[in-house]
Scaffold this active site. Structure first.
Site, PDB file in Angstrom:
ATOM      1  CD  GLU A 119       7.038  -9.760  -0.898  1.00  0.00           C
ATOM      2  OE1 GLU A 119       7.116  -8.648  -1.432  1.00  0.00           O
ATOM      3  OE2 GLU A 119       6.107 -10.071  -0.113  1.00  0.00           O
ATOM      4  CG  ASP A 173      -2.669 -11.796  -0.953  1.00  0.00           C
ATOM      5  OD1 ASP A 173      -3.252 -10.763  -1.349  1.00  0.00           O
ATOM      6  OD2 ASP A 173      -1.984 -11.830   0.088  1.00  0.00           O
ATOM      7  N   GLY A 185      -4.969  -3.270  -6.125  1.00  0.00           N
ATOM      8  CA  GLY A 185      -4.576  -1.875  -5.985  1.00  0.00           C
ATOM      9  C   GLY A 185      -3.603  -1.408  -7.048  1.00  0.00           C
ATOM     10  CE  LYS A 243      -3.967   2.252   2.131  1.00  0.00           C
ATOM     11  NZ  LYS A 243      -5.025   2.174   3.176  1.00  0.00           N
ATOM     12  CB  CYS A 264      -3.248  -9.453   3.325  1.00  0.00           C
ATOM     13  SG  CYS A 264      -2.429  -8.041   4.121  1.00  0.00           S
TER      14      CYS A 264
END
Length: 270
Positions: A217, A184, A246, A82, A177
């Protein structure tokens, strides 16, 4: 800085002037502590595609592009997504003398946040083509058992004991998340050299991430570490292409051997 201090899940004002200090680094070290002995955890790259890039040229005319960020896996920090979105928004009304000046500014700011050299490549909006996955899709197999959270004991070798080199992929990767709990979605590629893995067990293991909370990651590094420790390949690559959120998509890749580093791709779901 801790993840809890980030802007994820919080209402924020979008900056309208250049604001590099909005970038929020997250240290990789803590999530890597238990994998420190594993070859390849810090070898690889994180590729980001940024679809909402705009700045003003020397005449004040808006410019747009798609960007590919290349961040080395050896960097001490990743960058919270973000904050990266807000950073690029802060450039929307900023004038640059040239496209190269824009690239150099972004590379400087992202490198400072990551603690390592970050590269930005720009594409015209029609130039970043999609690819089809290469390898063997394992999504139609039937796992022997399913678990709700990552379970490395699911990983098994094939009973044949055959030595192989193979690239597999699955579109069924899903995780959450760790801050917002939003899902995700991704496609994961596994290139493997060694004793043949049981493909059904690999699929079961990938499916077990569906309720796991972890950054992109971190999930890729956990998958890499679990396969490396439990199946003991000679060489291994794990590369995940996550869907966009986003205006950004994140694509981490880890390799035990740098000669196995793939070229970055963009899939249809991205």
């Amino acid at each position: 800085m801790s993840v809890e201090q980030s802007l994820l899940g919080k209402e924020t004002q979008y900056p309208t002037s250049y604001q590099p200090d909005v970038l929020f680094p997250i240290a990789r070290a803590q999530s890597r502590e238990k994998y420190a002995h594993i070859q390849g955890i810090t070898q690889g790259k994180d590729w980001w595609h940024v679809f909402e890039i705009s700045w003003l040229n020397a005449h004040g005319i808006p410019q747009v592009a798609i960007g590919r960020i290349t961040l080395p896996a050896s960097s001490p920090n990743l960058i919270e997504s973000k904050s990266l979105k807000l950073y690029f928004n802060s450039l929307n009304f900023t004038q640059f003398d040239s496209t190269q000046s824009f690239i150099e500014t972004v590379e400087k700011d992202l490198s400072a946040a990551a603690g390592a050299k970050v590269e930005l490549t720009l594409f015209q909006v029609d130039d970043l083509e999609t690819s089809k996955p290469q390898g063997i899709c394992i999504d139609d197999l039937m796992p022997e058992r399913l678990e709700q959270h990552p379970d490395a004991t699911l990983l098994k070798l094939d009973e044949s004991g055959e030595e192989i080199e193979v690239e597999l992929y699955s579109h069924l990767l899903r995780s959450n998340c760790p801050v917002t709990s939003q899902p995700d979605w991704g496609t994961v590629f596994i290139r493997f050299k060694g004793k043949k893995p049981c493909y059904r067990s690999l699929l079961a293991y990938i499916i077990s991430y569906r309720q796991h909370n972890g950054f992109h990651e971190q999930c890729v590094e956990q998958i890499f570490a679990d396969i490396w420790q439990n199946l003991q390949p000679e060489k291994l690559m794990v590369y995940a292409t996550y869907t966009r959120r986003g205006g950004l998509d994140i694509n981490p890749c880890r390799v035990s051997d740098l000669t196995w580093m793939p070229k970055p791709i963009r899939l249809a779901r991205q």
